[in-house]
Design a protein around this motif. Structure first.
Motif, mmCIF file in Angstrom:
data_model
loop_
_atom_site.group_PDB
_atom_site.id
_atom_site.type_symbol
_atom_site.label_atom_id
_atom_site.label_comp_id
_atom_site.label_asym_id
_atom_site.label_seq_id
_atom_site.Cartn_x
_atom_site.Cartn_y
_atom_site.Cartn_z
ATOM 1 N N GLY A 221 -0.562 -14.767 -14.635
ATOM 2 C CA GLY A 221 -0.160 -13.234 -14.762
ATOM 3 C C GLY A 221 -0.035 -12.994 -13.112
ATOM 4 O O GLY A 221 -0.604 -13.807 -12.269
ATOM 5 N N ILE A 222 1.346 -12.331 -12.988
ATOM 6 C CA ILE A 222 0.557 -12.255 -11.038
ATOM 7 C C ILE A 222 0.988 -10.530 -10.856
ATOM 8 O O ILE A 222 1.527 -10.024 -11.776
ATOM 9 N N SER A 223 0.274 -9.919 -10.148
ATOM 10 C CA SER A 223 0.339 -8.727 -9.465
ATOM 11 C C SER A 223 0.620 -8.979 -8.264
ATOM 12 O O SER A 223 0.037 -9.271 -7.507
ATOM 13 N N VAL A 224 1.841 -7.704 -8.225
ATOM 14 C CA VAL A 224 1.821 -7.638 -6.249
ATOM 15 C C VAL A 224 1.676 -5.728 -5.729
ATOM 16 O O VAL A 224 2.585 -5.456 -6.803
ATOM 17 N N GLY A 225 0.783 -5.797 -4.907
ATOM 18 C CA GLY A 225 1.049 -4.579 -4.730
ATOM 19 C C GLY A 225 1.582 -3.852 -3.125
ATOM 20 O O GLY A 225 1.619 -4.934 -2.765
ATOM 21 N N VAL A 226 2.426 -3.095 -2.870
ATOM 22 C CA VAL A 226 2.750 -2.608 -1.735
ATOM 23 C C VAL A 226 2.520 -1.772 -1.223
ATOM 24 O O VAL A 226 2.095 -0.649 -2.266
ATOM 25 N N THR A 227 2.337 -1.175 -0.255
ATOM 26 C CA THR A 227 2.111 -0.204 0.893
ATOM 27 C C THR A 227 2.923 -0.385 1.920
ATOM 28 O O THR A 227 2.761 -0.741 2.566
ATOM 29 N N ASP A 228 2.981 0.875 2.735
ATOM 30 C CA ASP A 228 3.234 1.006 3.888
ATOM 31 C C ASP A 228 1.727 1.087 5.407
ATOM 32 O O ASP A 228 3.010 1.401 6.588
ATOM 33 N N LYS A 229 1.041 1.098 4.478
ATOM 34 C CA LYS A 229 -0.177 1.384 5.576
ATOM 35 C C LYS A 229 -0.867 0.257 5.735
ATOM 36 O O LYS A 229 -1.913 -0.401 4.474
ATOM 37 N N VAL A 230 -1.842 -0.299 6.955
ATOM 38 C CA VAL A 230 -1.948 -1.473 6.390
ATOM 39 C C VAL A 230 -3.669 -1.552 6.320
ATOM 40 O O VAL A 230 -4.289 -2.213 6.144
ATOM 41 N N ARG A 231 -4.336 -0.367 6.196
ATOM 42 C CA ARG A 231 -5.191 0.283 6.122
ATOM 43 C C ARG A 231 -5.742 0.406 4.294
ATOM 44 O O ARG A 231 -6.905 -0.087 4.301
ATOM 45 N N ALA A 232 -4.325 -0.438 3.655
ATOM 46 C CA ALA A 232 -4.659 0.251 2.745
ATOM 47 C C ALA A 232 -4.269 -1.341 2.441
ATOM 48 O O ALA A 232 -3.976 -2.144 2.394
ATOM 49 N N ALA A 233 -4.775 -1.516 0.605
ATOM 50 C CA ALA A 233 -4.702 -3.251 -0.240
ATOM 51 C C ALA A 233 -4.492 -2.413 -1.887
ATOM 52 O O ALA A 233 -5.559 -2.980 -2.447
ATOM 53 N N PRO A 234 -3.361 -1.975 -1.729
ATOM 54 C CA PRO A 234 -3.512 -1.666 -3.838
ATOM 55 C C PRO A 234 -3.368 -2.844 -4.302
ATOM 56 O O PRO A 234 -4.572 -3.077 -5.104
ATOM 57 N N GLY A 235 -3.244 -4.255 -4.026
ATOM 58 C CA GLY A 235 -3.739 -5.684 -4.930
ATOM 59 C C GLY A 235 -5.154 -5.920 -4.616
ATOM 60 O O GLY A 235 -5.506 -6.049 -5.944
ATOM 61 N N LEU A 236 -5.733 -6.166 -4.054
ATOM 62 C CA LEU A 236 -7.213 -5.777 -3.630
ATOM 63 C C LEU A 236 -7.734 -5.208 -4.290
ATOM 64 O O LEU A 236 -8.966 -5.493 -5.661
ATOM 65 N N SER A 237 -7.722 -3.748 -3.665
ATOM 66 C CA SER A 237 -8.440 -2.267 -4.446
ATOM 67 C C SER A 237 -8.073 -2.236 -6.644
ATOM 68 O O SER A 237 -9.050 -1.843 -7.275
ATOM 69 N N GLU A 238 -7.236 -2.471 -6.781
ATOM 70 C CA GLU A 238 -7.222 -1.859 -8.130
ATOM 71 C C GLU A 238 -7.100 -3.386 -8.607
ATOM 72 O O GLU A 238 -7.519 -3.014 -9.823
ATOM 73 N N ALA A 239 -6.844 -4.864 -8.750
ATOM 74 C CA ALA A 239 -6.691 -5.856 -9.352
ATOM 75 C C ALA A 239 -7.548 -6.026 -9.449
ATOM 76 O O ALA A 239 -8.627 -6.634 -10.219
ATOM 77 N N VAL A 240 -8.094 -6.677 -8.037
ATOM 78 C CA VAL A 240 -8.828 -7.879 -8.219
ATOM 79 C C VAL A 240 -10.738 -7.598 -8.717
ATOM 80 O O VAL A 240 -11.188 -8.210 -8.535
ATOM 81 N N LEU A 241 -10.598 -6.035 -7.621
ATOM 82 C CA LEU A 241 -12.111 -5.008 -7.748
ATOM 83 C C LEU A 241 -12.030 -4.637 -9.214
ATOM 84 O O LEU A 241 -13.126 -5.389 -10.002
ATOM 85 N N SER A 242 -11.341 -4.432 -9.905
ATOM 86 C CA SER A 242 -10.947 -4.424 -11.696
ATOM 87 C C SER A 242 -12.013 -5.956 -12.172
ATOM 88 O O SER A 242 -12.325 -5.693 -13.859
ATOM 89 N N ILE A 243 -11.123 -6.740 -12.028
ATOM 90 C CA ILE A 243 -12.036 -8.023 -12.634
ATOM 91 C C ILE A 243 -13.089 -8.445 -12.428
ATOM 92 O O ILE A 243 -13.405 -8.647 -13.536
ATOM 93 N N VAL A 244 -13.040 -8.700 -11.525
ATOM 94 C CA VAL A 244 -14.904 -9.120 -10.994
ATOM 95 C C VAL A 244 -15.615 -7.891 -11.474
ATOM 96 O O VAL A 244 -16.809 -8.370 -11.906
ATOM 97 N N THR A 245 -15.130 -6.951 -11.308
ATOM 98 C CA THR A 245 -16.493 -5.512 -12.097
ATOM 99 C C THR A 245 -16.684 -5.694 -13.488
ATOM 100 O O THR A 245 -17.482 -4.755 -13.915
ATOM 101 N N TYR A 246 -15.184 -5.663 -14.200
ATOM 102 C CA TYR A 246 -14.720 -5.170 -15.565
ATOM 103 C C TYR A 246 -16.482 -6.683 -15.746
ATOM 104 O O TYR A 246 -17.695 -7.414 -16.164
ATOM 105 N N GLY A 247 -17.658 -5.290 -17.021
ATOM 106 C CA GLY A 247 -18.142 -6.149 -18.028
ATOM 107 C C GLY A 247 -19.836 -6.236 -17.225
ATOM 108 O O GLY A 247 -20.960 -6.891 -17.129
#
Length: 383
Positions: A221-247
């Motif tokens: 699978g693939i998830s692509v985060g899009v934002t207009d601010k360089v201080r944000a990271a939707p893919g990192l904070s939404e997908a990656v963090l959710s995967i590694v903290t589950y359980g």
């Protein structure tokens, strides 16, 4: 199929039977591996009985407030192993690179032993203007990641979770963040249009990955985060963090039964997060601002195939592997200290404080409360 705040598209995967009246597409040409090897990878065509009928691409609008990048990175580092492919840029076929102990240690530090991997990539728009160009970068990175994974499986190590050194196909999920700062002169309405166009580009990349027969076989699978601010990271904070903290609750519970030496490894997820370099984690903000940013436009697009689902199902499969390897269900089935766990003790403490507070109020204002109860009783009796 489209709903408010998200969009979806159904794609026919490679290898599926053509629709009536539509000629079959020619065979995809072979692609050379981009790691310096001369081995050609033939196009992969799954049997028709094993090929799903559709591929789903969806886009979801996220909150207008970002997460603090360095808090996200600290949570990821505390929850899993992190590897950088830049540290492993070496010829894996050249054994002369590992003649001394320092090189052996470096090789071990960059080796990947986990069977569950999240590949995180940062899409720099100034280097790759279109989804087609960035698709080539994904192909090269995944090819190189497979070489590093094979190198780790060939090592005698294997981490605290590996029960055998047998090589198996790794489970890889791809997460991409696309930073596209909007021009300062754009109005609010134009910025919204700009974000919609960027989200469409993210969907195009997800479709390209889903259509590629090799990436479709190697990725789940693939998830692509899009934002207009360089201080944000939707893919990192939404997908990656959710995967590694589950359980994480199960891992903390199991770690109480382990020795001090093994607690740290047991508390970590079986997922390994891999990226090209540390700069991908730090983002494109030249000032390295630590605070979150508000009033932003950010979305995340997902592509899923073969019935594997999105990153949430990927995290569940990884955690199920952790439970299976550690016999979690058998060990914690009769957990005598569950009543005294941190979670349960906090609940017991809150209930105790509430009961003591009610008892104090009753002892201090017994007559007033009795009078109020009598008045209420008479009032309801009359009515």
């Amino acid at each position: 199929m489209r709903r408010s705040g998200s969009s979806s598209c159904l794609l026919r995967p490679k290898g599926s039977p053509p629709s009536p009246g539509v000629p079959a597409s020619p065979k995809t040409p072979e692609r050379q591996m981009s790691t310096g090897s001369n081995v050609s990878i033939p196009s992969i065509q799954l049997p028709l009985s094993e090929t799903p009928s559709v591929t789903m691409v969806t886009t979801r609008r996220l909150s207008s407030i970002s997460s603090e990048r360095y808090w996200v990175l600290s949570e990821i580092e505390a929850s899993c192993q992190v590897k950088f492919l830049d540290y492993a840029r070496l010829d894996v076929d050249d054994d002369s690179n590992y003649d001394d102990d320092d090189d052996d240690e470096q090789r071990e530090n960059c080796a990947i032993h986990s069977n569950y991997i999240v590949l995180y990539m940062l899409w720099r728009s100034q280097d790759f203007a279109s989804a087609e160009l960035y698709m080539k970068e994904i192909e090269r990175t995944v090819d190189y990641l497979m070489d590093v994974v094979n190198m780790g499986h060939d090592d005698s190590g294997g981490g605290s979770f590996r029960k055998s050194s047998s090589q198996s196909m790794p489970h890889i999920y791809l997460v991409v963040d696309k930073m596209s700062p909007a021009p300062a002169l754009l109005g609010e309405s134009n910025m919204e249009v700009q974000h919609v166009l960027e989200a469409k580009t993210a969907e195009d990349l997800a479709r390209l990955v889903a259509k590629d027969p090799i990436l479709r076989e190697r990725l789940e699978g693939i998830s692509v985060g899009v934002t207009d601010k360089v201080r944000a990271a939707p893919g990192l904070s939404e997908a990656v963090l959710s995967i590694v903290t589950y359980g994480s609750r199960d891992r903390r519970k199991y770690s109480r039964r382990c020795t001090v030496e093994t607690q740290d490894s047991v508390q970590k997820s079986v997922v390994t997060v891999v990226t090209l370099s540390e700069d991908d984690f730090l983002g494109l903000d030249p000032e390295r601002e630590t605070d979150a940013v508000q009033g932003i436009d950010q979305s995340i697009a997902h592509a899923e195939w073969n019935g594997l689902g999105d990153y949430e199902l990927f995290s569940k499969r990884a955690h199920a592997e952790w439970r299976k390897k550690l016999d979690f269900d058998l060990v914690c089935l009769d957990d005598s200290d569950c009543l005294f766990s941190v979670e349960n003790m906090s609940t017991v403490l809150a209930v105790t404080v509430l009961i003591l507070s009610l008892a104090h109020v009753w002892n201090s204002y017994r007559e007033e409360l009795s009078f109020c109860f009598k008045c209420l009783s008479r009032f309801f009796h009359l009515h």
